[in-house]
Structure formats: structure tokens, C-alpha cells
Enzyme design. Structure first.
Site, short mmCIF file in Angstrom:
data_model
loop_
_atom_site.label_atom_id
_atom_site.label_comp_id
_atom_site.label_asym_id
_atom_site.label_seq_id
_atom_site.Cartn_x
_atom_site.Cartn_y
_atom_site.Cartn_z
CG ASP A 1 46.17 65.75 -31.25
OD1 ASP A 1 47.49 66.95 -31.53
OD2 ASP A 1 45.63 65.21 -29.83
NE ARG B 1 41.51 65.84 -28.04
CZ ARG B 1 41.80 64.82 -28.75
NH1 ARG B 1 40.08 64.45 -28.87
NH2 ARG B 1 42.73 64.03 -28.56
CG ASP B 2 41.00 70.15 -23.67
OD1 ASP B 2 41.02 69.92 -24.79
OD2 ASP B 2 41.08 70.71 -22.52
CD GLU B 3 45.18 65.74 -27.05
OE1 GLU B 3 46.43 64.59 -27.35
OE2 GLU B 3 44.16 65.35 -26.96
CG ASP C 1 48.96 60.94 -33.18
OD1 ASP C 1 49.38 60.34 -32.27
OD2 ASP C 1 47.78 61.13 -33.57
CD1 TRP D 1 52.94 59.41 -29.73
CD2 TRP D 1 53.03 56.81 -29.47
NE1 TRP D 1 51.55 59.32 -29.67
CE2 TRP D 1 51.32 57.97 -30.06
CE3 TRP D 1 52.89 55.48 -29.63
CZ2 TRP D 1 50.34 56.75 -29.95
CZ3 TRP D 1 51.65 54.83 -29.90
CH2 TRP D 1 50.93 55.26 -29.56
CD GLU E 1 41.19 60.86 -29.98
OE1 GLU E 1 42.10 60.95 -29.43
OE2 GLU E 1 40.01 61.59 -30.36
CG HIS F 1 42.87 62.16 -34.21
ND1 HIS F 1 42.05 63.05 -33.25
CD2 HIS F 1 44.27 61.56 -33.44
CE1 HIS F 1 43.19 63.37 -31.79
NE2 HIS F 1 44.07 62.38 -32.12
#
Length: 891
Positions: free
Chosen positions: A464, A468-470, A477, A530, A738, A759
Site C-alpha cells: 500500500d 511508514r510502519d505498514e 489496493d 479487499w 493516499e 499510494h
């Protein structure tokens, strides 16, 4: 009669085995072969082929020969009767006969190496025995062993797998440029293995194999404090083949040693700390070991599948030089790479021993010139280099982490070199397929932003965001973007590999379904839009690639998904726990977009069922196709009963609801025209702006064009104010944001922590650039671009648009320009394909090709006029059409 006439200009190029160039892990004894034909001749097509296999290019012995087979097939050709041996190297070549019966020369040889083919994995799993705590950034581990080669080695292949990520070294040299090998599977169920031919790296006598092991996605802490396991481990072996026919194996086991080294801290989200004072340049060379080297721990053999890696690896792809450097108020040097990118930087410094040099990474700057890090959340995204000192310039790049950034903050250096920082762009090494440009520079920048967003988020799997922390494989997506992605890049094997993780995420039961992320790390399963990525992505990848294996591997679990939804929808309306909905629709808080979740869930229930029907028909599962056809009719009836009023209006009366109904063919035919008018009104009341989130946005332009409103689609995409695609472009974006309002001149940064500036989801509009503006569309009846359409639609004030697409058969080109009532288009159709062309003119007499009217053109077939457009079929070749437009055709 087939003749050997090597004077023909046709060339056979682009050889592939199992969809890859020179693959080194073919896992089937009867693989599929593909090739392209280059020809400057109109009408060029294949009438026959001959394929042969050898052990090496100069070998006299032909191991297998197809003979001359009369066939037009040149993609995914099954070599009937061929049986390859495991762990063996081959070369192959092909020649073809054209439509005149004349043969090409033999192609150049292409290589292939087979993998284990289900054979044993002969090596132990080893680790340092240490438990990595959640949130910890541990040191990397260095493993090594010595081995002797008693005679000349004719072939040596290194195989390794890992719960973690590995850099392989032999005799002091890193033997691969691949990054993050062997990759990121769902470690609960499988690991990948890779192989490298290391023959040239070895020497007679003593050799050393060294393996650097990083935590990566396995024991490194991921989002929501997720770890797959707490102790990374690896397993590796070299198979040595000698001239006398003997084989020797060198494998990981209790005789190996390990120690730590200069990478003293590392993690995907953390970054990396490298203490150059601890470097040991001879760590992977033969030598006597000191006490720093300790005995490894032999781990239990994991109960998972060990699968060959399918996708291309992650690699360094290109480099970016900073546009400039400024010193902010705190004294830090701020470098602007000019492009939001993913990877890391190469640092070049001269420093004293122990100098602590820090690099921090960000996508945006604050007003005061400092870097904006709030959107990184808990990700430290920091690289530290502790200098070893001395008279030499020190050069360093991180190894086991990556960053998403445009700006770099450098501290710890008094006066940096002019070339202290170089951006190193890193992503999965996918070939560029498509290109697009037009007369509007803002649309060109939007296209570039989407392409860079794909580059940055196609790192090992479709993530995605990269900063960052992802950085997770969100399935929603991925499914909305996959059509655009496959126009941009050759990503079919990339998706095929990732789909294994999507299948691994599936769980049965009312709380089950496909995961919202894959590989699975938590979050909901079964969320509408999703979870449906488990059906949408394989179907879309099949259409672009023609790789039947993608259908065969995913069809059974797609059926499980449809059956699971049927259980939660007794009256046809899918009732399930709430999911993500029309995620991040403008003006609404997260999870509060106006499109009812059950409506979205039911629409996707219908769409996934339709895909299951298409898959079943293609695979010959006709009973299943018939069963699901009945089910689809029931779901459509329920949707119509529940949501569509007598006048074609949908209860929520907003854009995404209409787009789902029209885009997924859920509306009654007699109400279709009325619903289109409701959609147009829903857009017009927003001043021709979109009002859609992740679910509705990919549909808006394709649906408008499909219902005859391309003029409105152009208006929507060309809006320069919020919310719209060009709003971010006008505000300096170089990737897709995003949120529609991730940053505004009035409010600055969006206050929520979830605010990525890279994103790709909203970049899904680029499929419309290819399909409608340039007009290049695949024909779903002929997957893999055997037959296709070129049907550009003018508008938006564009004076020209051009797109090209490097398909499995060769390059497709559609390049048009308009000046007043004059319209011209250049078309290129690859050899061995056919194309249906539709031009925006109302009369056949208004169109000519190099002076020849269409009605007498020798290459034109099936000439027709329909709905104010001229259509006709063409075979391979390059063509230049001219036409006179009527005023009514110019919008």
C-alpha cells in the site's frame, strides 16, 4: 509446402520459458515456451514452428526436437513429450514459418535451469539461536563454512531458503545483486528458495561460502507488533558437478559458524545502523577463524512448503542525483531528490573514526524546511553510519531495509562532498510494458506519478505504501490497480507469486475469506472489495498474460470464496461484518463513506461470482459455470430488488453506488439509461468532480466511457481543484497520494497519521489513459493480446495522445493527433496478431491509409459503420490513417 528461405526478414526474439527470460528455477518437466516474431511485413503471421533443446549452445546432440508443427501458437506452447530432469541446465531455440511457408533463421539460444521439481531439500536449517523481541532492531548475522574442491568443477549451483532475508558471498565477493532474497511469502505455510550459478566464483582448493542473514519480514516487527517468528534461520547448499560425472554437496549444518558484524541494528521499519569500525573484509574468505565465530544452532525442519521463487527479484534499478541541497535552521543538510522514490541512498563521506552520521528520510518538508516525519508514525526510517576513519573516502549503502522518500536529512558531517548523496531506486525488476503521453502536461505528470507509485510499491509484493510502519500487501489496493499495473509493467509472474500468499490468507467459515492483507499479518478477512482481490487479480493477470496456470492455481479457492459468500447471503444480499467500504471517499471520516457497506458487499459478491463463471468456462468446468450462472442471476435480482428503484435511482444516490451497479452489470436493461442519467447528475452536482474513494474511483472514468459519456470522463479527470487527480499534481506531487487532501495550501498536512504520499490506488485511472484516450484494449476472448482493439476517444482539449504496449507478441502502438477537423493516427500491430480498429469518424469515405480509401484497402477486412464510428479489422503491420472529422465528433 514449408520452405527454408532465410532471406525472409522475420526474426524470432523474446524467448521465454514459463513466462520468464532465461529462468533458473523451472519446476515442471514439461514447461511452456513463448516467443515473438519481429517483421517489417504487413500481414506477418506464423504458420508453423520448430523448437529444439540442447545441453549447451555448441552441443552437437539435440536432446529434444519438436519437428515442424503447423500451428499459429507462439505463446505458452506446451512441448508435448518433453521431460526435463531436475537441477539441470538446458538451452533452447526456435524457428518459425510465416504465412507464405517461408522459414526464419533459428533464434538465438535461450537458457533454462530446472529446480528441485519436488525433490528433497538436503540441507539443515541453522540460526544463531537468539530470540528477537517485538520492537527490537537486532544485529545482522554472518554465517560461513569452508569447503574444498578436489578437481575441476564444471557446474556449481547455490540454493538457499530463509525465514528472513539473505545476501550470499563466496570467497570475499557478493555473488548476486538481488535484494531481499529469497522474498516474502506467508511464512506460516511456505518459504521461497532461489538458486544462483556460482561456477565462476569458485576456485580449486579451499573455498568459503558466507551468508548474511537479516530479519526482514519474518522476525522483524511489522505493523501492529506482528512477527511471524522470533528467530530467523536459513538453509543452503551448493551442488558441485565435476568432469568425471561425480556430484558433491556443501550444505548448512552443525559444522557452520556465525558471528555478528558491522550491521549492528536493522529492521524494515527501523532502518539500519552500520558501524564501519567492525567491518571484516575477509569474513567470507578462506582463513583461520578467531573466537568471535561461534557454533550455529541446528533448528528443526519447518513444516512448510519450500517453493521456487517465481517473480523477478528486487534490484537496484536506477539512480537519482539531488536537485539541490539546503541547510536548515538546525544545521542539518536537506537534499531534494526531485522525485518521491523508494530505496535508499549511497553515502559518500570523509570522516574521523567513530563519527556518527545520520540519514533520515521523508516525503515532504515542513514550512521551516525541516523534514515531515509525522506520517511515518512509529517507523524510525533512519540510516546511521559510524565511520571507520582514515584517509580514504568511505562509501556505504544499507542492505536489509528500504525507505520511501523524496528528501534526505544528513547530519554528522561538517562539510559534505558535492556528491555525498545519491538516490538508489529499488523495486522488483519488472520490465516496462506501457508508455503514454499526450498534449496535456498535467496528465503526463499524473501518468508519471502513477508509474513511480507502482515502482515504489512493487517491492517484493504490491504494498500500500513504502514509508511508514505498514508497507503491507493490501488486497483491495491491489485489485483496483492491477489492470493499470499490467499495462505499465510485465507483472504476471509477480502477481502469480503474490497470489500464493493471497490463497494462504484464505480461511473458511463465517469470519473467513481472503485476508485484507497478503501475506497475512492480521486485519479482517472477507472484507468486500479487499477479499475479492482473490478473484479479480488472477482473472486480470490471465487476461493480460494468457498464462493458464494462474487460472488453474486460483480457481478452486475462488470457488470457495463464492460459496462462503453464498452462505452469508441467504436472500442474495451479502450480510457480513463491516469492512473498509469506499475507503477514504472525500469529505467523510474513515469508514463513514456514504455507500452502504452491504451494497458494496453484494455488488462484489456478484462480480466475484461472474469471475468464477468466466474461469469455469475457460477451464472446462461447465457444471460449475452453470451453477454459478444461476447464483449470479439470483444475486442480481436481489441487488435490483433491494437497491434500485423504479426510476433507476439507487437509495444512497451517490457516485460509487451507481458506478458499482453499472460497472458490474447489475442494473436491469430497461433502467440502464435512467441510471446513467442519475450518475451524470451525481457528478454534475459536485461540479464535475469525483466523490469516490478506493472502491468507486477506479470505476468512474471507464464506466462513463462505457455508457457514452467520455466527454464527462475527461471533465472529471481534468479537474485541478479538490477533490481530483490533478489537485495533487498542481500541488507538486510526484507520486499518487493516499488521500485527495493529503496536503492543502490552506490546512497543510492532513491531521490523521494515515497520510501516505505514495499510494498507487487512485492511479488506477491510468488504465483509462491506455484503454480510452489511446484506445488500446485487450479482447477478453483472446487473452494475452492475440487479438485486441484500438479505439481512441477524443476529448479534453487534447491535440494528441500516444501509447505503446510491449505485449507478449510484440509492440502495439496507437498514436493520434487532431488539428481542427483533421485527424491522424499511427497504428502498429505485432506479427501473429489481429486488431479491430474503431475511429471517431462517421463515414468510411472520410478515412484513408497512405492515399488508399478503406473500402479498397488490401489489409482491411470487416469494414463497418456503427454508432457514428468506423470500424474494421487489420492484420500485423504499421499503418498511418488520415480522416476528416465532423464537428459533431469533436468534443
Amino acid at each position: 509446402m514449408l520452405n527454408v528461405d532465410t532471406s525472409t526478414p522475420d526474426r524470432v526474439v523474446g524467448l521465454r520459458c514459463e513466462g520468464a527470460e532465461n529462468p533458473n528455477l523451472v519446476e515442471t518437466p514439461c514447461p511452456r515456451f513463448s516467443w515473438k516474431i519481429e517483421s517489417g511485413r504487413r500481414g506477418a503471421k506464423q504458420s508453423a514452428y520448430r523448437l529444439r533443446l540442447k545441453s549447451f549452445p555448441g552441443a552437437e546432440e539435440v536432446l529434444w526436437d519438436s519437428g515442424v508443427l503447423e500451428s499459429a501458437e507462439s505463446q505458452w506452447v506446451i512441448a508435448s513429450g518433453l521431460r526435463l530432469a531436475a537441477r539441470t541446465s538446458y538451452v533452447w531455440q526456435v524457428r518459425v514459418w510465416d504465412e507464405r511457408g517461408r522459414a526464419s533463421r533459428w533464434s538465438e539460444f535461450s537458457s533454462l535451469q530446472t529446480g528441485l521439481m519436488g525433490g528433497e531439500w538436503p540441507a539443515d536449517w541453522i540460526s544463531d539461536g537468539r530470540v528477537v523481541e517485538v520492537g527490537e532492531a537486532p544485529p545482522a548475522r554472518y554465517f560461513r563454512t569452508d569447503f574444498s574442491i578436489p578437481q575441476k568443477c564444471i557446474r556449481a549451483v547455490l540454493y538457499f531458503s530463509a525465514f528472513g532475508i539473505v545476501k550470499p558471498w563466496i570467497n570475499g565477493e557478493c555473488i548476486s545483486e538481488d535484494c531481499f532474497a529469497p522474498g516474502w511469502p506467508d511464512y506460516r505455510k511456505r518459504v521461497f528458495y532461489v538458486s544462483y550459478d556460482v561456477t565462476d566464483a569458485l576456485q580449486e582448493g579451499v573455498n568459503t561460502l558466507g551468508l548474511m542473514l537479516g530479519d526482514g519480514w519474518y522476525s522483524g516487527t511489522l505493523f501492529l507488533d506482528h512477527q511471524y517468528g522470533s528467530t530467523p534461520k536459513l538453509s543452503a547448499w551448493i551442488e558441485l558437478s565435476f568432469e568425471d560425472g561425480s556430484i558433491q554437496r556443501v550444505a548448512t549444518g552443525e559444522n557452520w559458524k556465525w558471528k555478528t558484524g558491522p550491521i549492528v541494528e536493522h529492521g524494515i521499519y527501523f532502518g539500519e545502523t552500520h558501524d564501519a569500525r567492525l567491518e571484516d573484509l575477509n569474513w567470507s574468505r578462506p582463513r583461520a577463524l578467531d573466537d568471535a565465530w561461534k557454533a550455529v544452532k541446528v533448528e528443526e525442519t519447518p513444516d512448510v512448503s519450500i517453493d521456487a521463487r517465481l517473480s523477478e527479484p528486487v534490484r537496484r534499478i536506477e539512480e537519482l542525483k539531488p536537485m539541490g541541497c539546503a541547510r536548515n535552521a538546525s544545521g542539518a543538510f536537506i537534499y531534494d531528490l526531485g522525485q518521491n522514490m523508494v530505496g535508499w541512498v549511497r553515502l559518500r563521506v570523509e570522516a574521523e573514526a567513530g563519527d556518527d552520521i545520520t540519514l533520515r528520510f521523508a516525503e515532504m518538508l515542513e514550512k521551516d524546511g525541516s523534514i515531515h516525519t509525522a506520517n511515518l508514525r512509529t517507523a524510525k526510517a533512519t540510516a546511521r553510519y559510524i565511520a571507520k576513519g582514515g584517509s580514504e573516502v568511505e562509501i556505504w549503502e544499507p542492505c536489509f531495509t528500504y525507505f520511501g522518500f523524496r528528501y534526505v536529512e544528513l547530519t554528522g558531517v561538517k562539510e559534505p562532498f558535492a556528491d555525498a548523496i545519491t538516490g538508489v531506486v529499488v523495486h522488483t525488476d519488472l520490465k516496462r510494458m506501457g508508455r503514454f503521453e499526450c498534449s496535456n502536461p498535467l496528465l503526463n505528470q499524473l501518468y508519471s506519478n502513477t508509474l513511480w507509485g507502482q515502482k515504489g510499491n512493487f517491492l517484493e509484493l504490491p504494498t500500500d505504501c513504502p514509508q511508514r510502519d505498514e508497507r503491507l500487501g493490501w488486497t483491495g489496493d491491489a485489485q483496483v490497480f492491477c489492470n493499470t499495473a499490467l499495462y505499465n509493467m510485465d507483472a504476471s509472474n509477480f502477481y502469480r507469486q503474490w497470489l500464493a500468499a493471497v490463497r494462504d490468507s484464505f480461511e473458511p467459515g463465517p469470519e473467513g475469506g481472503f485476508g485484507s492483507v497478503a501475506p497475512y499479518t492480521g486485519f479482517a478477512r472477507g472484507s468486500a472489495g479487499w477479499a475479492d482481490g482473490g478473484a479479480v487479480v488472477p482473472w486480470t493477470a490471465w487476461l493480460h498474460s494468457g498464462d493458464r496456470a494462474i487460472l488453474e492455481e486460483n480457481f478452486p479457492v475462488v470457488c470457495e470464496w463464492v460459496d462462503l459468500m453464498r452462505e452469508s447471503a441467504p436472500d442474495g444480499i451479502r450480510i457480513s461484518k463491516e469492512g473498509w467500504g469506499d475507503w477514504l471517499a472525500p469529505w467523510y471520516p474513515q469508514l463513514e463513506a456514504p455507500t452502504p457497506y452491504r451494497m458494496i458487499a453484494t455488488a462484489y459478491y456478484a462480480y466475484s461470482t461472474q469471475i468464477a463463471i468466466w474461469m469455469a468456462e475457460e477451464l472446462g468446468e461447465f457444471e460449475r459455470a452453470a451453477e454459478y450462472s444461476v447464483l449470479l442471476a439470483e444475486v442480481k435480482t436481489a441487488f435490483q430488488r433491494e437497491y434500485i428503484s423504479a426510476d433507476g435511482k439507487i437509495e444512497s444516490d451517490e457516485q460509487t453506488a451507481y458506478l458499482l451497479a453499472l460497472g458490474f452489470d447489475l442494473v436491469q436493461e430497461e433502467k440502464r439509461a435512467a441510471m446513467v442519467e442519475h450518475l451524470v447528475r451525481a457528478i454534475e452536482i459536485k461540479d464535475d468532480h469525483l466523490a469516490t474513494g478506493f472502491i468507486g474511483t477506479p470505476l468512474i472514468n471507464p464506466v462513463l466511457s462505457s455508457v457514452g459519456h467520455t466527454d464527462l470522463a475527461y471533465k472529471v479527470v481534468l479537474q485541478e481543484t479538490y477533490p481530483g487527480w490533478l489537485y495533487s499534481v498542481k500541488n507538486g506531487a510526484t507520486t499518487i497520494w493516499e488521500r485527495w487532501d493529503s496536503w492543502t495550501p490552506e490546512e497543510g498536512f492532513h491531521p490523521k497519521g494515515m497520510n501516505s504520499f505514495n499510494h498507487y490506488a487512485y492511479g488506477a485511472v491510468v488504465e483509462w489513459f491506455y484503454q480510452t484516450v489511446a484506445g488500446i484494449r485487450l479482447d477478453p476472448k483472446y487473452p494475452g493480446w492475440k487479438r485486441f482493439f484500438i479505439a481512441p476517444e477524443l476529448g479534453g482539449g487534447l491535440s494528441y495522445a500516444s501509447a505503446s504496449l510491449e505485449t507478449p507478441y510484440g509492440k502495439i502502438v496507437s498514436s493520434w493527433k487532431q488539428s481542427g477537423d483533421r485527424f491522424e493516427i499511427e497504428v502498429e500491430i505485432p506479427a501473429n496478431t489481429t486488431c479491430s480498429i474503431t475511429l471517431p469518424v462517421k463515414s468510411c469515405e472520410a478515412v484513408s491509409e497512405k492515399g488508399a480509401p478503406l473500402s479498397i484497402h488490401e489489409a482491411v477486412t470487416d469494414l463497418r459503420v456503427d454508432k457514428g464510428r468506423v470500424s474494421f479489422d487489420m492484420s500485423a503491420g504499421r499503418y498511418h490513417f488520415q480522416a476528416e472529422l465532423l464537428t459533431a465528433n469533436v468534443r
